[in-house]
Enzyme design. Structure first.
Site, short mmCIF file in Angstrom:
data_model
loop_
_atom_site.label_atom_id
_atom_site.label_comp_id
_atom_site.label_asym_id
_atom_site.label_seq_id
_atom_site.Cartn_x
_atom_site.Cartn_y
_atom_site.Cartn_z
N ASP A 378 -4.12 7.29 -0.63
CA ASP A 378 -4.62 5.91 -0.65
C ASP A 378 -4.77 5.42 0.80
OD1 ASP A 378 -5.04 3.43 -2.51
OD2 ASP A 378 -3.84 2.72 -0.80
N ASN A 386 -11.52 -4.57 4.68
CA ASN A 386 -12.81 -5.12 4.28
C ASN A 386 -12.92 -6.60 4.64
OD1 ASN A 386 -14.24 -2.95 3.28
ND2 ASN A 386 -13.42 -3.14 1.19
N ASP A 395 -17.25 0.82 4.23
CA ASP A 395 -17.88 2.05 3.75
C ASP A 395 -17.81 3.16 4.80
OD1 ASP A 395 -18.42 0.80 1.41
OD2 ASP A 395 -20.55 0.42 1.85
N GLU A 422 -10.50 3.08 -2.85
CA GLU A 422 -10.03 3.71 -1.61
C GLU A 422 -9.04 4.84 -1.88
OE1 GLU A 422 -7.31 0.12 -2.35
OE2 GLU A 422 -9.39 0.71 -2.71
#
Length: 529
Positions: A378, A386, A395, A422
């Site tokens: 993770d 973000n 991204d 993620e």
């Protein structure tokens, strides 16, 4: 690619016609060659059997003559050389010569080579045989064994004869003369005429020292030739008891199949030779005729095959558009399958691919009783990333981490996949917990080395948390969900205890820290390269 597909049926049809013609010609050629080999093999067997039979005949002929000499030796030893004894012996010798067709004559000579008695009606005392090879031999050798001499011309008849002799001793053991049996050259000549060795074949009867007794062909019969430099004697008959060889005769350049056999009792050998060209004469004629017929059939088949190839070409042209369309459709379907099984953002296999692979590997490891490990990964505080940098940068971050995860695969069987959002996963079949931990440490360091800025993270750059679980060994009843849940629980613990760390199932914060502090130097998993 499409051109090859279009041409393939035409090529196959052409290849079929060509191979069929070649097979027809090849099978006929093989059969013709086998017939040739069979003829040569039979010729070798025939000449060998004939040589064996002629050797037995010669051995028996000389044996019968030698028995006469042995009996004559005994009579001379018992009765002496008195006039009455010699007269009685002379009558016996005439009788024995009449009974044995091979005998030309039987003679008794004294120590000076004078004629004492013979099988002839008139004793020719004017001759002296002390200069003959056999007389000199017995004078110089004190053994009483039979001696086979070279061919000589009879002094009484002028005919060629073969000699077999024994020594006669006086009562004191000194040389007392010779008893001689002569065998007619014509006897062997007429006997050998009963055997067919072809127009260019030959029968040879010779001494072991290389002197010819008789060589009979269809045309001639000769004697006295020295064979010591001839290959059949030099390389074969002088070294072996029997055998066969193909040799070129230096006299006429004829290649012959030769078989030779030594006599069992006497120092002589017999050779039977047949011309190889004569053996194969009829075979060549048949082979030419059969080859012409086969080539004609192959030509007819080739013409029919050419017509078939033209029809195939016509059919291929009519189907080409359909094949081309089908190829495009298949290519599109393959692209769709690829898209359906891979994540569009990272390029890694997606969750669907992961589910299929982990289930298949679990089943296989269950049958092989091998280990299987799973690493759940993770990206730490990715939602905050973000929020800070925006989704476009997010991204890019996921792509960079995914690239590092994909590069961490050590074997072709390992699977790196995007599990969702993620979160990523590494499926490691045939790998125990130690191998999985080694790979996890390496991957964690690789992501750290990317130095992706993350102002919201504790260290100021992007990190990952990893949960490792292993089944060792996998049993047939084990559940895929069990392995996933264990790895997920270990990942959850890694995130709860501070992130940027590796936790194995089962474990606690204390064990995770202890595991993190001692990174194994070498994985103990089985690698497949």
């Amino acid at each position: 690619m499409l051109f090859n597909k279009k041409a393939s049926p035409v090529c196959l049809a052409t290849l079929f016609v060509v191979m069929a013609c070649l097979a027809l010609i090849g099978l006929d050629g093989w059969r013709t060659w086998q017939t040739r080999e069979d003829l040569l093999r039979e010729a070798g067997v025939d000449t060998s059997n004939m040589a064996q039979a002629l050797a037995q005949h010669a051995d028996q002929t000389y044996k019968e003559a030698d028995l006469v000499l042995q009996v004559l030796q005994e009579h001379l030893a018992e009765d002496g050389l008195g006039e009455r004894s010699l007269q009685r012996i002379g009558r016996q010798l005439m009788s024995q010569v009449n009974e044995l067709p091979q005998l030309h004559g039987i003679f008794v000579y004294d120590e000076n080579g004078r004629w004492l008695v013979s099988s002839q009606r008139t004793l020719m005392t004017q001759y002296n045989n002390s200069d003959r090879e056999y007389f000199i031999y017995h004078k110089q050798h004190d053994d009483s064994a039979a001696h086979v001499g070279p061919p000589v011309q009879s002094r009484s008849t002028g005919q060629w004869i073969f000699t077999l002799s024994r020594r006669v001793n006086k009562p004191d053991g000194s040389f007392g003369g010779v008893v001689l049996a002569t065998i007619s050259f014509d006897y062997f000549k007429h006997y050998y005429e009963n055997f067919d060795v072809g127009r260019r074949g030959a029968i040879l009867f010779a001494l072991n020292d290389g002197i010819t007794l008789i060589r009979r062909t269809r045309e001639t019969a000769t004697t006295g030739k020295d064979l010591r430099n001839a290959a059949i004697f030099r390389d074969y008959a002088s070294k072996m008891e029997k055998g066969s060889a193909e040799l070129v005769a230096p006299s006429d350049g004829e290649l012959r199949i030769n078989s030779f056999v030594r006599l069992r009792r006497f120092p002589m050998f017999v050779t039977v030779a047949v011309s190889k060209d004569e053996v194969l004469g009829n075979w060549r004629h048949d082979a030419y005729m059969r080859t012409i017929g086969v080539l004609f059939l192959a030509g007819v088949f080739a013409a029919l095959g050419r017509r078939m190839v033209r029809q195939v070409k016509h059919q291929v042209r009519s189907e080409y558009d359909a094949v081309n369309a089908r190829a495009k459709s298949d290519q599109l379907n393959a692209t769709l399958v690829q898209l359906a099984m891979h994540d569009g953002l990272t390029g890694l296999p997606n969750r669907r691919h992961f589910d299929r692979t982990v289930a298949a590997e679990m089943a296989r490891m269950g049958k092989e009783k091998g280990p299987m490990s799973l690493i759940m990964i993770d990206v730490d505080q990715f939602k905050l990333y973000n929020d800070i940098y925006g989704h476009a940068k997010g991204d890019e971050c996921l792509r960079a981490v995914a690239k590092a995860i994909g590069a961490s695969r050590k074997r072709s069987r390992d699977l790196a996949a995007r599990y969702g959002g993620e979160e990523f996963a590494l499926v490691l079949p045939d790998c125990d917990i130690h191998g999985a931990m080694s790979l996890a440490y390496s991957l964690r360091q690789s992501v750290t080395d990317l130095r992706l800025s993350h102002s919201g993270a504790k260290g100021g750059h992007v990190t990952i948390s990893l949960g490792v679980a292993s089944l060792d060994p996998v049993r047939e009843g084990d559940n895929v969900l069990t392995l996933i849940e264990r790895a997920d629980q270990a990942l959850y613990q890694a995130k709860q205890t501070g992130r940027d760390r590796i936790v194995t199932y089962p474990g606690s914060l204390k064990s995770a820290v202890r595991e993190e502090s001692r990174k194994p130097s070498q994985p103990r998993s089985r690698q497949d390269g």
